[in-house]
Design a protein around this motif. Structure first.
Motif, PDB file in Angstrom:
ATOM      1  N   ALA A 166       0.809  -1.216   0.000  1.00 17.14           N
ATOM      2  CA  ALA A 166       0.000   0.000   0.000  1.00 17.14           C
ATOM      3  C   ALA A 166       0.842   1.265   0.000  1.00 17.14           C
ATOM      4  CB  ALA A 166      -0.937   0.000   1.210  1.00 17.14           C
ATOM      5  N   THR A 167       2.170   1.107   0.040  1.00 14.86           N
ATOM      6  CA  THR A 167       3.048   2.285   0.029  1.00 14.86           C
ATOM      7  C   THR A 167       3.754   2.391  -1.318  1.00 14.86           C
ATOM      8  OG1 THR A 167       4.846   1.003   1.047  1.00 14.86           O
ATOM      9  CG2 THR A 167       3.397   2.232   2.520  1.00 14.86           C
ATOM     10  N   SER A 168       2.986   2.228  -2.364  1.00 13.54           N
ATOM     11  CA  SER A 168       3.529   2.356  -3.719  1.00 13.54           C
ATOM     12  C   SER A 168       3.139   3.717  -4.294  1.00 13.54           C
ATOM     13  CB  SER A 168       2.988   1.233  -4.609  1.00 13.54           C
ATOM     14  OG  SER A 168       1.563   1.251  -4.631  1.00 13.54           O
ATOM     15  N   GLY A 169       3.648   4.012  -5.499  1.00  9.70           N
ATOM     16  CA  GLY A 169       3.288   5.264  -6.168  1.00  9.70           C
ATOM     17  C   GLY A 169       3.656   6.477  -5.339  1.00  9.70           C
ATOM     18  N   PRO A 170       2.692   7.367  -5.091  1.00 10.25           N
ATOM     19  CA  PRO A 170       2.995   8.607  -4.366  1.00 10.25           C
ATOM     20  C   PRO A 170       3.376   8.377  -2.905  1.00 10.25           C
ATOM     21  CG  PRO A 170       0.631   8.366  -4.664  1.00 10.25           C
ATOM     22  CD  PRO A 170       1.282   7.296  -5.497  1.00 10.25           C
ATOM     23  N   PHE A 171       3.171   7.151  -2.410  1.00  9.63           N
ATOM     24  CA  PHE A 171       3.470   6.861  -1.006  1.00  9.63           C
ATOM     25  C   PHE A 171       4.735   6.023  -0.849  1.00  9.63           C
ATOM     26  CE2 PHE A 171      -1.250   6.860  -1.523  1.00  9.63           C
ATOM     27  CZ  PHE A 171      -1.466   8.115  -0.973  1.00  9.63           C
ATOM     28  N   ALA A 172       5.536   5.932  -1.911  1.00  9.06           N
ATOM     29  CA  ALA A 172       6.731   5.092  -1.894  1.00  9.06           C
ATOM     30  C   ALA A 172       7.728   5.512  -0.816  1.00  9.06           C
ATOM     31  CB  ALA A 172       7.405   5.119  -3.270  1.00  9.06           C
ATOM     32  N   PHE A 173       7.691   6.762  -0.411  1.00  6.16           N
ATOM     33  CA  PHE A 173       8.624   7.227   0.617  1.00  6.16           C
ATOM     34  C   PHE A 173       8.423   6.500   1.942  1.00  6.16           C
ATOM     35  CE2 PHE A 173       4.850   9.881   0.780  1.00  6.16           C
ATOM     36  CZ  PHE A 173       4.562   9.973   2.138  1.00  6.16           C
ATOM     37  N   ASN A 174       7.237   5.910   2.151  1.00  2.00           N
ATOM     38  CA  ASN A 174       6.974   5.205   3.405  1.00  2.00           C
ATOM     39  C   ASN A 174       7.362   3.732   3.355  1.00  2.00           C
ATOM     40  OD1 ASN A 174       6.022   7.066   5.301  1.00  2.00           O
ATOM     41  ND2 ASN A 174       3.971   7.071   4.416  1.00  2.00           N
ATOM     42  N   GLU A 178      -0.262   8.079   7.524  1.00  2.00           N
ATOM     43  CA  GLU A 178      -1.498   8.113   6.753  1.00  2.00           C
ATOM     44  C   GLU A 178      -1.190   8.021   5.262  1.00  2.00           C
ATOM     45  OE1 GLU A 178      -3.544  11.705   7.957  1.00  2.00           O
ATOM     46  OE2 GLU A 178      -4.847  10.531   9.284  1.00  2.00           O
ATOM     47  N   GLY A 179       0.093   8.051   4.923  1.00  2.00           N
ATOM     48  CA  GLY A 179       0.513   7.997   3.529  1.00  2.00           C
ATOM     49  C   GLY A 179       0.526   6.575   3.003  1.00  2.00           C
ATOM     50  N   PHE A 180      -0.635   6.067   2.643  1.00  2.00           N
ATOM     51  CA  PHE A 180      -0.755   4.737   2.054  1.00  2.00           C
ATOM     52  C   PHE A 180      -2.034   4.686   1.240  1.00  2.00           C
ATOM     53  CE2 PHE A 180      -2.875   4.540   6.167  1.00  2.00           C
ATOM     54  CZ  PHE A 180      -4.069   3.867   5.891  1.00  2.00           C
ATOM     55  N   ASP A 181      -2.094   3.720   0.331  1.00  2.00           N
ATOM     56  CA  ASP A 181      -3.276   3.546  -0.512  1.00  2.00           C
ATOM     57  C   ASP A 181      -4.265   2.656   0.238  1.00  2.00           C
ATOM     58  OD1 ASP A 181      -5.124   2.464  -2.476  1.00  2.00           O
ATOM     59  OD2 ASP A 181      -3.783   3.270  -4.013  1.00  2.00           O
ATOM     60  N   ALA A 182      -5.346   3.263   0.705  1.00  2.00           N
ATOM     61  CA  ALA A 182      -6.306   2.541   1.531  1.00  2.00           C
ATOM     62  C   ALA A 182      -6.964   1.387   0.779  1.00  2.00           C
ATOM     63  CB  ALA A 182      -7.374   3.498   2.051  1.00  2.00           C
ATOM     64  N   SER A 183      -7.206   1.560  -0.507  1.00  2.00           N
ATOM     65  CA  SER A 183      -7.857   0.502  -1.270  1.00  2.00           C
ATOM     66  C   SER A 183      -6.955  -0.715  -1.413  1.00  2.00           C
ATOM     67  CB  SER A 183      -8.279   1.021  -2.649  1.00  2.00           C
ATOM     68  OG  SER A 183      -7.150   1.429  -3.415  1.00  2.00           O
ATOM     69  N   ILE A 184      -5.657  -0.479  -1.637  1.00  2.00           N
ATOM     70  CA  ILE A 184      -4.715  -1.595  -1.749  1.00  2.00           C
ATOM     71  C   ILE A 184      -4.613  -2.333  -0.420  1.00  2.00           C
ATOM     72  CG2 ILE A 184      -2.285  -2.210  -2.066  1.00  2.00           C
ATOM     73  CD1 ILE A 184      -2.077   0.003  -4.135  1.00  2.00           C
ATOM     74  N   LEU A 185      -4.500  -1.586   0.663  1.00  2.00           N
ATOM     75  CA  LEU A 185      -4.371  -2.209   1.983  1.00  2.00           C
ATOM     76  C   LEU A 185      -5.640  -2.975   2.346  1.00  2.00           C
ATOM     77  CD1 LEU A 185      -2.407  -2.535   4.308  1.00  2.00           C
ATOM     78  CD2 LEU A 185      -3.398  -0.500   5.362  1.00  2.00           C
ATOM     79  N   SER A 186      -6.786  -2.404   2.017  1.00  2.00           N
ATOM     80  CA  SER A 186      -8.055  -3.071   2.305  1.00  2.00           C
ATOM     81  C   SER A 186      -8.158  -4.395   1.563  1.00  2.00           C
ATOM     82  CB  SER A 186      -9.232  -2.165   1.917  1.00  2.00           C
ATOM     83  OG  SER A 186      -9.280  -1.016   2.737  1.00  2.00           O
ATOM     84  N   THR A 187      -7.742  -4.399   0.311  1.00  3.67           N
ATOM     85  CA  THR A 187      -7.775  -5.625  -0.478  1.00  3.67           C
ATOM     86  C   THR A 187      -6.801  -6.659   0.064  1.00  3.67           C
ATOM     87  OG1 THR A 187      -8.440  -4.426  -2.469  1.00  3.67           O
ATOM     88  CG2 THR A 187      -7.444  -6.601  -2.768  1.00  3.67           C
TER      89      THR A 187
END
Length: 216
Positions: free
Chosen positions: A63-71, A164-173
């Motif tokens: 869930a920390t891909s794309g714009p959230f890769a820094f995390n 909070e920097g993560f993709d919620a949809s990816i993590l939910s899946t």
């Protein structure tokens, strides 16, 4: 214990020492800080997913891909990572589970006290159901748990990073949250900072007392 000194020196960790692991007794205390966190009408509207190995952390790091890769490095290099999720609803069977647990823990003097507490909690939940804001309310309660975790970590000498920097949809899946009636609230990485953590040596910056307090 010097609480103010601890508050001044805890910080959001930017880089972790991947080789340092939180000792099991300390990790157990941190998880208990979550379980014993307060919540409105003791609703405990949360569930915590804990990763203490590379495979588990890799699932969260998706869930920390794309714009959230820094995390991503903070997730993968930390000793432990916790996903704090909030319940989307508080149905009658869950409220009954709470009442049964309180009964088992000896919180009721008699059946009348139990019935009154259960009625009060159900009524309060009903108000939020009528307002249509149960998910918002449970997310707020879950953030109380995050606060307890962050302070407990600081008191135990453990570094932490709330994210909070993560993709919620990816993590939910990945964690099957929707099927469990849950939504992700926040991720917290826990461990010990490395020399690359620039934030560890920076002075704390907060607005002055006079600008954040009004004595009435």
């Amino acid at each position: 214990m010097d609480l103010i000194n601890i508050l001044k020196h805890r910080h959001t960790t930017k880089a972790y020492d991947k080789e340092r692991k939180i000792p099991a007794p300390i990790a157990a205390q941190l998880l208990e800080s979550l379980r014993y966190s307060p919540s409105s009408v003791n609703s405990q509207p949360w569930h915590f997913f804990v990763a203490d190995n590379d495979a588990g952390k890799a699932r969260i790091a998706k869930a920390t891909s794309g714009p959230f890769a820094f995390n991503a490095p903070r997730v993968m290099d930390a000793s432990h990572v916790v996903v704090l999720s909030a319940r989307n609803s508080l149905p009658a069977d869950y409220l009954q589970t709470l009442a049964d647990q309180e009964q088992a823990d000896g919180r009721y003097a008699n059946e009348e006290a139990r019935a009154l507490a259960h009625k009060g909690r159900s009524g309060f939940v009903g108000l939020h159901e009528q307002a249509g804001d149960v998910p918002t309310w449970t997310q707020k309660q879950t953030y109380i748990a995050q606060g307890f975790l962050l302070l407990s970590a600081a008191l135990l000498g453990v570094d932490a990073t709330p994210m909070e920097g993560f993709d919620a949809s990816i993590l939910s899946t990945e964690l099957g949250l929707a099927e469990k009636g849950l939504s992700p609230a926040v991720i917290v990485a826990l461990g010990y900072h490395s020399d690359a953590d620039f934030n560890a040596s920076l002075p704390k910056s907060r607005l002055p007392e006079k600008s954040v307090f009004s004595h009435i």
